[in-house]
Enzyme design. Structure first.
Site, PDB file in Angstrom:
ATOM      1  N   ARG A  97      68.316  68.151  41.181  1.00 20.19           N
ATOM      2  CA  ARG A  97      68.255  67.586  42.291  1.00 20.19           C
ATOM      3  C   ARG A  97      67.416  66.343  42.606  1.00 20.19           C
ATOM      4  O   ARG A  97      67.432  65.660  43.564  1.00 20.19           O
ATOM      5  CB  ARG A  97      67.900  68.741  43.244  1.00 20.19           C
ATOM      6  CG  ARG A  97      68.761  69.873  43.438  1.00 20.19           C
ATOM      7  CD  ARG A  97      68.184  70.680  44.192  1.00 20.19           C
ATOM      8  NE  ARG A  97      68.576  70.348  45.525  1.00 20.19           N
ATOM      9  CZ  ARG A  97      69.655  70.780  46.266  1.00 20.19           C
ATOM     10  NH1 ARG A  97      70.597  71.395  45.847  1.00 20.19           N
ATOM     11  NH2 ARG A  97      69.503  70.288  47.466  1.00 20.19           N
ATOM     12  N   TRP A 134      63.241  63.105  44.464  1.00 20.43           N
ATOM     13  CA  TRP A 134      64.080  61.815  44.280  1.00 20.43           C
ATOM     14  C   TRP A 134      63.540  60.697  45.275  1.00 20.43           C
ATOM     15  O   TRP A 134      63.781  61.148  46.478  1.00 20.43           O
ATOM     16  CB  TRP A 134      65.635  62.196  44.590  1.00 20.43           C
ATOM     17  CG  TRP A 134      66.430  60.876  44.122  1.00 20.43           C
ATOM     18  CD1 TRP A 134      66.833  60.460  43.034  1.00 20.43           C
ATOM     19  CD2 TRP A 134      66.890  60.143  45.100  1.00 20.43           C
ATOM     20  NE1 TRP A 134      67.582  59.411  42.923  1.00 20.43           N
ATOM     21  CE2 TRP A 134      67.507  59.102  44.426  1.00 20.43           C
ATOM     22  CE3 TRP A 134      66.965  59.915  46.378  1.00 20.43           C
ATOM     23  CZ2 TRP A 134      68.330  57.975  44.940  1.00 20.43           C
ATOM     24  CZ3 TRP A 134      67.502  58.990  47.042  1.00 20.43           C
ATOM     25  CH2 TRP A 134      68.457  57.883  46.469  1.00 20.43           C
ATOM     26  N   ASN A 151      62.542  67.864  52.079  1.00 20.10           N
ATOM     27  CA  ASN A 151      63.898  66.955  51.668  1.00 20.10           C
ATOM     28  C   ASN A 151      64.458  66.383  53.054  1.00 20.10           C
ATOM     29  O   ASN A 151      64.570  67.192  53.856  1.00 20.10           O
ATOM     30  CB  ASN A 151      64.818  68.043  50.935  1.00 20.10           C
ATOM     31  CG  ASN A 151      64.476  68.510  49.905  1.00 20.10           C
ATOM     32  OD1 ASN A 151      63.517  68.198  49.283  1.00 20.10           O
ATOM     33  ND2 ASN A 151      65.224  69.416  49.348  1.00 20.10           N
ATOM     34  N   GLY A 152      65.125  65.164  52.589  1.00 21.99           N
ATOM     35  CA  GLY A 152      65.756  64.675  53.772  1.00 21.99           C
ATOM     36  C   GLY A 152      65.181  63.156  54.129  1.00 21.99           C
ATOM     37  O   GLY A 152      64.186  62.719  53.354  1.00 21.99           O
ATOM     38  N   GLU A 160      87.583  57.211  37.689  1.00 25.91           N
ATOM     39  CA  GLU A 160      86.537  58.529  37.425  1.00 25.91           C
ATOM     40  C   GLU A 160      86.332  58.286  36.070  1.00 25.91           C
ATOM     41  O   GLU A 160      84.915  58.709  35.897  1.00 25.91           O
ATOM     42  CB  GLU A 160      87.375  59.925  37.487  1.00 25.91           C
ATOM     43  CG  GLU A 160      86.519  60.980  37.142  1.00 25.91           C
ATOM     44  CD  GLU A 160      85.473  61.239  37.873  1.00 25.91           C
ATOM     45  OE1 GLU A 160      85.034  60.656  39.062  1.00 25.91           O
ATOM     46  OE2 GLU A 160      84.393  62.069  37.407  1.00 25.91           O
ATOM     47  N   LYS A 189      82.052  57.716  35.071  1.00 25.00           N
ATOM     48  CA  LYS A 189      81.229  58.770  34.150  1.00 25.00           C
ATOM     49  C   LYS A 189      80.494  57.759  33.015  1.00 25.00           C
ATOM     50  O   LYS A 189      79.381  57.969  32.963  1.00 25.00           O
ATOM     51  CB  LYS A 189      82.308  59.693  33.276  1.00 25.00           C
ATOM     52  CG  LYS A 189      82.852  61.023  33.978  1.00 25.00           C
ATOM     53  CD  LYS A 189      81.667  61.818  34.472  1.00 25.00           C
ATOM     54  CE  LYS A 189      81.119  61.560  35.799  1.00 25.00           C
ATOM     55  NZ  LYS A 189      81.978  62.091  37.039  1.00 25.00           N
ATOM     56  N   GLU A 191      77.604  55.926  34.869  1.00 27.25           N
ATOM     57  CA  GLU A 191      76.601  56.407  35.317  1.00 27.25           C
ATOM     58  C   GLU A 191      75.523  57.223  34.368  1.00 27.25           C
ATOM     59  O   GLU A 191      74.244  57.233  34.454  1.00 27.25           O
ATOM     60  CB  GLU A 191      76.958  57.614  36.572  1.00 27.25           C
ATOM     61  CG  GLU A 191      77.463  58.631  36.060  1.00 27.25           C
ATOM     62  CD  GLU A 191      77.703  59.954  37.293  1.00 27.25           C
ATOM     63  OE1 GLU A 191      76.744  59.926  38.159  1.00 27.25           O
ATOM     64  OE2 GLU A 191      78.748  60.511  37.125  1.00 27.25           O
ATOM     65  N   HIS A 236      95.795  39.485  38.616  1.00 28.23           N
ATOM     66  CA  HIS A 236      95.307  38.988  39.719  1.00 28.23           C
ATOM     67  C   HIS A 236      93.820  38.765  39.581  1.00 28.23           C
ATOM     68  O   HIS A 236      93.091  38.369  40.718  1.00 28.23           O
ATOM     69  CB  HIS A 236      95.589  39.903  40.910  1.00 28.23           C
ATOM     70  CG  HIS A 236      97.101  40.300  41.046  1.00 28.23           C
ATOM     71  ND1 HIS A 236      97.974  39.084  41.426  1.00 28.23           N
ATOM     72  CD2 HIS A 236      97.919  40.959  40.839  1.00 28.23           C
ATOM     73  CE1 HIS A 236      99.023  39.451  41.586  1.00 28.23           C
ATOM     74  NE2 HIS A 236      99.258  40.839  41.182  1.00 28.23           N
ATOM     75  N   LYS A 277      71.527  65.011  41.555  1.00 30.02           N
ATOM     76  CA  LYS A 277      72.691  65.840  41.888  1.00 30.02           C
ATOM     77  C   LYS A 277      72.549  65.824  43.556  1.00 30.02           C
ATOM     78  O   LYS A 277      71.542  65.712  44.034  1.00 30.02           O
ATOM     79  CB  LYS A 277      72.655  67.151  41.296  1.00 30.02           C
ATOM     80  CG  LYS A 277      73.773  67.729  41.398  1.00 30.02           C
ATOM     81  CD  LYS A 277      74.639  67.543  40.243  1.00 30.02           C
ATOM     82  CE  LYS A 277      75.953  68.407  40.119  1.00 30.02           C
ATOM     83  NZ  LYS A 277      77.115  67.732  39.451  1.00 30.02           N
TER      84      LYS A 277
HETATM   85  O1  M6R Z   1      78.609  67.331  45.627  1.00 33.65           O
HETATM   86  P1  M6R Z   1      79.654  66.045  45.882  1.00 33.65           P
HETATM   87  O2  M6R Z   1      80.977  66.537  45.086  1.00 33.65           O
HETATM   88  O3  M6R Z   1      79.871  66.169  47.228  1.00 33.65           O
HETATM   89  O4  M6R Z   1      79.080  64.882  45.238  1.00 33.65           O
HETATM   90  C1  M6R Z   1      79.690  63.638  45.476  1.00 33.65           C
HETATM   91  C2  M6R Z   1      79.035  62.680  44.441  1.00 33.65           C
HETATM   92  O5  M6R Z   1      77.615  62.325  44.781  1.00 33.65           O
HETATM   93  C3  M6R Z   1      79.039  63.046  42.989  1.00 33.65           C
HETATM   94  O6  M6R Z   1      80.484  63.146  42.752  1.00 33.65           O
HETATM   95  C4  M6R Z   1      78.573  61.761  42.223  1.00 33.65           C
HETATM   96  O7  M6R Z   1      79.295  60.681  41.946  1.00 33.65           O
HETATM   97  C5  M6R Z   1      78.477  62.372  40.500  1.00 33.65           C
HETATM   98  N1  M6R Z   1      77.069  61.661  40.186  1.00 33.65           N
HETATM   99  C6  M6R Z   1      79.421  61.706  39.940  1.00 33.65           C
HETATM  100  O8  M6R Z   1      79.304  62.160  38.517  1.00 33.65           O
END
Ligand code: M6R
Length: 603
Positions: free
Chosen positions: A27, A74, A100-101, A476, A480, A483, A499, A598
């Site tokens: 997290r 984070w 957190n927050g 998607e 991947k 990231e 275009h 995450k």
């Molecule tokens: O928990 P969530 O599905 O709401 O998360 C959404 C995004 O933060 C999440 O999919 C993020 O883009 C991932 N790191 C993608 O691999």
């Protein structure tokens, strides 16, 4: 984003806290810290870097404690550093908090406290909470925390410790998750269930605005100063034991779990899930569906829109949650807002869910955490049974989100009498064969995909290309790759290439082309020919017959034979694996990519 752990009980707290932080590290992982009640005071140890660094720093301190709190960060306010790590202390050093927050009014509060003589040691918003609790403390720590929270604007999950109550942890939650766990050994606190399942027998999710007093023998919950009786989280929805189990990384383990996750999710729906009264009430008479999500979940939503329109013939839109919330959408009583979120705690998605519920619109969600804040907000929850997803890059949850969307689209079509019973069943039987098609890819990944990763690992750019359903898969795939491997990667709709994006193609530029849709194959091949003419090196991902053209393709990843409509469920897997192996070949930590975490629980 950020993980909180807390414990008070019969055992030594430090190993519990460190273990908990390791489980929650996905997290946030730029710094970590613990505070423990010991020898009539508090011991606070915090360190920039991973939990392993903290563990090394804690070991020589030689104290014994049965009560403490911990945090893995984070960074939002202030760079990752020892000083900015949590816990943060009030001026006496006898009160400490983790958080957190985001506290939106922290600057005003900081000024107010500084005018009163408070000296700040960090750049964080969290330190403000510690000093406020200190300010309101008159011998009752629960009262002081409650008073401090009353001054905050924003979102928080907070755990506080006071040296005067050496066996008590105070917890509070508002728009940021916290779970309280009970066992005969003590009372636990964590940001999610995966850190507690193996330790606690009963788990409770704290609701917005609640506070809790944790003691070794149990927990008391309060809302607006009044005691609250809580309902435990259903055991079947608790994900635990999320260990590596011998795998080299969580991401690879989770990709390899895709076939099983799909099967488990499909079996669950097969038990009459969509036939419930609640489902009927949620979907009856729906004339428009608004789908929102972030990142990977948004990409699932884009495929979902196409499926719902094509199969059920209900108009649908998909938006990024972060955009939708400020779009002033035209929601009507016969609209359905559908949210997709692996974690069920993404701040932007939750904000849209609140906005939609406030507008009186029907709401449903697809989530991997059915006890999550998102599920609690929605009229109807479609669970995915992917199991705990620990790697920051979402993989198996995405495939299961797609499966849920297929099932929803077919169910809506059947409800609206656009699909006969036999056709409905026939489609479900195709879906039941998808897990074995997925296995065929994961089992041969090493042979097929590793060489490509080796080849492109030092490249500057990689492009993904697709048309129709393949475009969403391309998006998607490119997310991947970027990231976790940090290679610049983009996806283009094949028809859009000329275009503008065609200008980026140079000799040797890798283009991963998805071709799973027979009716669009010729058109995609035309776009590829144009890219090829400018020097692109093209890898085709598709059925044998769609990627046979010798003049276009420099390499091929052949997909198992799956009907075109269902291809997105499997065609993303080579992209997930390519991203993983490329990151590995570049020496990147695929599970914990830089700058990310995450569960994005802040806006
Ligand atoms: O928990 P969530 O599905 O709401 O998360 C959404 C995004 O933060 C999440 O999919 C993020 O883009 C991932 N790191 C993608 O691999």
């Amino acid at each position: 984003m950020c993980g909180i752990i807390g414990y008070t009980g019969r055992s030594e707290s430090l190993p519990v806290l460190i273990d908990g932080l390791k489980a929650l590290e996905y997290r946030g992982y730029d710094s970590a810290g613990v505070a423990a009640a010991a020898d009539g005071g508090l011991v606070v140890v915090k360190k920039k870097g991973r939990v392993a660094e903290l563990e090394k720093a804690v070991a020589p301190r030689g104290f014994f404690s049965r009560c403490g709190i911990g945090h893995t960060r984070w960074a939002t306010h202030g760079e990752p550093s020892d000083e900015n790590s949590h816990p943060h202390c009030g001026g006496s050093g006898r009160i400490t908090v983790v958080h957190n927050g985001i506290i939106e009014n922290y600057l005003a509060l900081k000024r107010e406290l500084a005018d009163g003589g408070v000296k700040f040691r960090s750049e964080t918003d969290t330190e403000v909470i510690a000093h406020l609790v200190q300010k309101y403390y008159e011998g009752d720590i629960h009262k002081a925390v409650t008073a401090a929270l009353g001054r905050l604007r924003g979102s928080y999950a907070v755990a506080a410790l006071c040296a005067d109550f050496s066996d008590t942890v105070i917890a509070a939650s508002y728009h940021s998750p916290l779970i309280v766990g009970l066992s005969s050994d003590g009372t636990y606190l964590a940001s999610d269930t995966s850190a507690l399942c193996d330790r606690a027998d009963v788990l409770y999710r704290m609701s917005d605005g609640e506070t809790a007093i944790l003691r070794p023998t149990g927990a008391e919950f309060y809302l607006d100063g009044k005691p609250v009786v809580k309902k435990a989280i259903e055991r079947s929805w608790q994900y635990g034991g999320a260990g590596l189990g011998g795998a080299e990384s969580f991401m690879l383990k989770e990709i390899n779990e895709i076939p099983r996750a799909l099967k488990k999710t499909a079996d669950y729906y097969d038990g009459g899930f969509f036939d419930s009264e609640r489902a009927a009430k949620t979907f009856a008479g729906v004339r428009k569906i608004f789908i929102t999500g972030c990142g990977t979940a948004y990409h699932a939503g884009m495929t979902g829109r196409a499926l719902i329109e094509r199969i059920a013939r209900i108009p649908a839109e998909t938006d990024l949650a972060s955009e939708f919330r400020y779009r002033k959408p035209l929601l009507r009583r016969d609209s359905l807002c559908l949210f997709i979120s692996q974690s069920g705690e993404t701040a932007d998605t939750l904000a849209v869910a609140r906005l939609s519920a406030g507008a009186g619109v029907r709401t449903a969600c697809i989530t991997n955490v059915p006890g999550s804040a998102l599920a609690a907000l929605c009229d109807f929850t479609i669970p995915t049974l992917a199991g705990a997803e620990i790697a920051v890059a979402s993989t198996k949850a995405y495939n299961c989100q797609l499966l849920a969307l297929y099932r929803l689209a077919f169910h809506l079509a059947y409800m609206r009498k656009r699909l006969s019973k036999s056709f409905y069943k026939e489609n479900l039987s195709v879906l039941s064969r998808i897990p074995s098609a997925a296995s065929a890819i994961t089992e041969n990944a090493y042979r097929d995909i590793l060489p490509l990763a080796e080849k492109y690992k030092n490249g500057r750019d990689i492009y993904f290309l697709g048309r129709g359903l393949d475009y969403y898969t391309a998006l998607e795939g490119s997310l991947k790759v970027k990231e976790i491997s940090y290679i610049h990667c983009e996806a283009f709709a094949a028809g859009e290439l000329k275009h503008g994006a065609l200008a980026l193609i140079e000799r040797g530029t890798p283009v991963i082309a998805l071709l799973t849709q027979g009716e669009l194959k010729e058109k995609t091949l035309n776009s590829l020919a144009e890219a090829k003419a400018r020097g692109a090196e093209i890898i085709g991902v598709g059925k044998t017959e769609y990627i046979a053209d010798a003049g276009v393709f420099d390499g091929r990843l052949t997909l198992p034979d799956t009907p075109d409509l269902f291809a997105p469920l499997v065609s993303v897997i080579p992209a997930q694996l390519l991203a993983y192996y490329t990151a590995r070949a570049r020496g990147c930590d695929a599970d914990k990519p830089r700058n990310l975490a995450k569960s994005v629980t802040v806006e």
